[in-house]
Each structure stands twice: as structure tokens, then as C-alpha cells.
Enzyme design. Structure first.
Site, short mmCIF file in Angstrom:
data_model
loop_
_atom_site.label_atom_id
_atom_site.label_comp_id
_atom_site.label_asym_id
_atom_site.label_seq_id
_atom_site.Cartn_x
_atom_site.Cartn_y
_atom_site.Cartn_z
N HIS A 58 0.85 -1.20 0.00
CA HIS A 58 0.00 0.00 0.00
C HIS A 58 0.89 1.25 0.00
O HIS A 58 0.71 2.15 -0.82
CB HIS A 58 -0.91 -0.04 1.23
CG HIS A 58 -1.62 1.24 1.53
ND1 HIS A 58 -2.98 1.36 1.46
CD2 HIS A 58 -1.18 2.46 1.92
CE1 HIS A 58 -3.34 2.60 1.76
NE2 HIS A 58 -2.25 3.29 2.07
N GLU A 59 1.88 1.26 0.91
CA GLU A 59 2.75 2.43 1.00
C GLU A 59 3.58 2.60 -0.28
O GLU A 59 3.80 3.72 -0.73
CB GLU A 59 3.68 2.32 2.21
CG GLU A 59 2.96 2.43 3.53
CD GLU A 59 1.97 3.59 3.57
OE1 GLU A 59 2.34 4.70 3.11
OE2 GLU A 59 0.85 3.39 4.02
N HIS A 62 1.86 4.55 -2.85
CA HIS A 62 2.06 6.00 -2.71
C HIS A 62 3.42 6.41 -3.27
O HIS A 62 3.55 7.39 -3.98
CB HIS A 62 2.02 6.41 -1.24
CG HIS A 62 0.69 6.25 -0.58
ND1 HIS A 62 -0.46 6.80 -1.09
CD2 HIS A 62 0.32 5.62 0.56
CE1 HIS A 62 -1.48 6.51 -0.29
NE2 HIS A 62 -1.03 5.78 0.72
N ASP A 158 -5.34 8.41 4.18
CA ASP A 158 -5.30 8.89 2.80
C ASP A 158 -6.56 9.68 2.46
O ASP A 158 -6.50 10.64 1.68
CB ASP A 158 -5.17 7.70 1.85
CG ASP A 158 -3.90 6.92 2.11
OD1 ASP A 158 -2.89 7.56 2.45
OD2 ASP A 158 -3.93 5.68 1.99
ZN LIG Z 1 -1.99 5.25 2.44
#
Ligand SMILES: [Zn+2]
Length: 369
Positions: A58-59, A62, A158
Site C-alpha cells: 500500500h505504501e 504511494h 489517505d
Molecule cells: Zn496510504
């Protein structure tokens, strides 16, 4: 981020784990052990490792989106509610922040979709706590939960950034952040109420969200105020320095005579050799005595900025909270000032107390009309 420690480096991004994340893992492991002994605990741990990997992916969603816009990510910190990828700079274009913020949850949705393709879609709702449900199915459900949870419109989630980006289209970055932070604190309040009457974990999350909203608003306010200022506008220019040949006893004298807590160690040529902090001084007095040379106990890795550089450059260096001070040099490389977190705090107080603080104007500078 305070209370976190590094566990590895991937492509120049340092992975950090927050202490509360480890507590969370312990809690999960303990809960599984209590339910079904060691087998359940082992299964729980395997599941957690997989979950850990999903949070990291997930990170990196980004990170990958940010790098498309040329924004580097110095570190990622894992927290119980997900992770925080600290971007080197926040893109000023709302569209870019929107894409970067959505990239993380999109990764979880993609993982969930891939897992459901493998195990088949569930006929009914999944009970995540039920150990009878296959691990992959549970992992898919948790990924969906992560995506939804991260889209809660509150910092540091987020969703808070998505909301800020959407608001920034209309009202600019600083006011958009204020509005998003207010919404976030209202969400935190709601979660806290739910926590009081229901799941106590919500109380913990509510506290986290509340602090996240406050700190994001503060950080943006700080950047807004510092825009257009030079390092020379905010640096300390009257301070005592120590000679590289000085002993800790000399430094202790300085500590008593002044209100300083960080002492630059400067040689005859005006070059900064390091900074001796009050804590290091006291530790040296206790451990090795007053005759210890300051050069042996000072902090050496003190970054330098030019006095004509933007104040923002100094702020971004101080942001991770581990540096006691930054040295400010003139064109000839001589130390002419220092910037400390404390004096930045004082500057913020002065700037925000002024009748017309420039909290909005500078932020419109880089954004397209
Ligand atoms: Zn996030």
C-alpha cells in the site's frame, strides 16, 4: 517520526516501524494464543506477516505514484492503522496529491481482487475473526477493510489527503487543509463516541486521528508562514560557541551563563565542527567527567544551509525531529547563525500572532488558477 525505528531500506526509502505497530502485533498474537493455543498463534503470526506485506505494498503504491511526479520518499513508517509514507515535498497540484493519496488504497483493492479471483468470491459476508475461513479469503477481506479504512476523510489517513486535494481545488492549499483538518477532528470525535459505547479500539483510533489532523494542520501552517522567508530571517545570531579544544567543564559553564541548550563547536576559521547538546553534555559529565573534550561527545552530522537559502529548506531538515540544530553559513562558509526547533517554534508564535498572518497567499503561488 518519534517512537519508531528503522528495519531496512528499499530503493532509498527507509522502512520504519512504530512501537504501537509492534504492540498491535503482540495483541493479535496474544488474542490468537488465548483462543487456540500455539497452532492458532502461529497461524495468526503468518497472517500478520502477510498483512504486514500488504500494508507495505500500500505504501509503495504511494511511493510509486509520488515518484511519477518526481517526489522522493525518504521513509515509510508502519503504524497499526496502516503506514505513513513521508514525501520529501507535498505536490502543490491538487490533482497530483489526489493521485498519490488514492494510489495506496488502490493497491489494497487490487490485492483483494486478485485474491478473490484465486479463492472465488464469497457467497455472504466474511467474518474476519473466524479462524475457519481460509487465510487468503481473510486476507482479501482485510485488504478491502484497509482500503475503506484509509479512505476515511481524516488526516493522517489517505482519505484526509483526498479531501484536502478536493477542497484545495476551490479554496487553495492552506484553507483546504484547515477545512480538511476540521472535518477530520469531527470524524475523530464521532469515532471516539462510537468507541465509548462499542469497540474500545475505536477510542485508540480516534485519538490517533485527532492528533494526526492537528499535526497536519500545524505542519501546513508552518510551511505557509515560512514561505517567502529566508534562513537569515529566522536564525539565532547571538549565541556562545565552543572551541574544538574546550572540555565539557567549559561547556557546563556556558550552560549556566546562557539560556542556550545547543552549543556550536567552531574552529578558528569559523567552520562549524559539530554541536554539543545539553543532554550530551550532562551524559558526558556523568559518564566520563568534566575533562572530556567536547569534540568527543558533540554531534558531528550537523547539516549546513546558506543564510540566503529559503527557510523551508531548513524546516525540511528539522522535520524528522532528530537534529538538535542546523548551522547557517555565509557565502564564505563561516558560521553566522543557527536554527533550532525551539527558535522555529518562537518564530511561528510571532508570525501567527500578527494581525494579518499570510496563511493563504503564498500557497496560491505554484497552483494553477
Ligand atoms: Zn496510504
Amino acid at each position: 517520526m518519534a517512537w519508531s525505528f528503522p528495519i531496512g531500506v528499499v530503493r532509498g526509502t527507509v522502512l520504519r516501524v512504530h512501537v504501537t505497530f509492534l504492540l498491535f502485533l503482540l495483541w493479535i498474537g496474544g488474542a490468537h494464543y488465548a483462543q487456540g493455543g500455539w497452532d492458532a498463534a502461529l497461524e495468526g503470526i503468518v497472517f500478520i506477516v502477510l498483512l504486514f506485506a500488504c500494508v507495505l505494498l500500500h505504501e509503495f503504491g504511494h511511493v510509486a505514484a509520488a515518484s511519477r511526479y518526481g517526489v522522493r520518499t525518504p521513509d515509510i513508517t508502519l503504524l497499526p492503522i496502516g503506514g505513513v509514507a513521508r514525501l520529501e515535498s507535498i505536490p502543490e497540484q491538487p490533482a497530483q496529491e489526489l493521485v498519490i493519496a488514492l494510489a495506496g488504497p488502490a493497491v489494497n483493492v487490487a490485492i483483494a481482487a486478485a485474491l478473490y479471483l484465486i479463492v472465488g468470491f464469497p457467497a455472504a459476508g466474511i467474518e474476519v475473526q473466524n479462524a475457519g475461513v481460509g487465510m487468503l479469503e481473510r486476507l482479501a477481506a482485510v485488504n478491502l477493510f484497509l482500503a475503506l479504512f484509509n479512505l476515511i476523510p481524516a488526516f493522517p489517513m489517505d482519505g484526509g489527503r483526498v479531501l484536502r486535494a478536493l477542497l484545495a481545488y476551490r479554496m487553495g492549499y492552506a484553507r483546504g487543509t484547515q477545512a480538511a483538518a476540521t472535518v477530520g477532528q469531527a470524524v475523530a470525535f464521532g469515532l471516539g463516541l462510537l468507541g465509548l459505547f462499542g469497540n474500545p479500539i475505536l477510542l485508540f483510533i480516534a485519538l490517533f486521528v485527532y492528533l494526526g489532523a492537528a499535526s497536519e494542520a500545524h505542519a501546513v501552517q508552518m510551511r505557509a508562514v515560512s514561505r517567502g522567508m529566508l534562513v537569515a530571517d529566522a536564525m539565532i545570531t547571538r549565541f556562545e560557541t565552543l572551541d574544538p579544544t574546550a572540555h565539557v567543564a567549559d561547556a557546563a559553564d556556558c550552560l549556566i551563563r546562557t539560556t542556550q541548550r545547543e552549543f556550536p563547536v567552531v574552529d578558528g576559521g569559523g567552520t562549524l565542527r559539530g554541536v554539543l547538546t545539553r543532554d550530551d553534555m550532562i551524559r558526558a559529565l556523568r559518564d566520563t567527567g568534566p575533562e572530556t573534550p567536547v569534540i568527543d561527545v558533540m554531534r558531528r552530522e550537523i547539516p549546513l544551509v546558506g543564510e540566503r537559502q529559503c527557510l523551508e529548506d531548513a524546516l525540511s531538515l528539522l522535520r524528522d525531529g532528530t537534529l538538535p540544530a542546523i548551522g547557517v553559513v555565509n557565502a564564505a562558509g563561516r558560521l553566522v547563525g543557527v536554527v533550532t526547533p525551539e527558535n522555529i517554534g518562537e518564530m511561528m508564535m510571532i508570525q501567527t500572532a500578527r494581525p494579518n498572518p499570510s496563511t493563504d497567499g503564498p500557497w496560491r503561488r505554484g497552483t494553477t488558477p
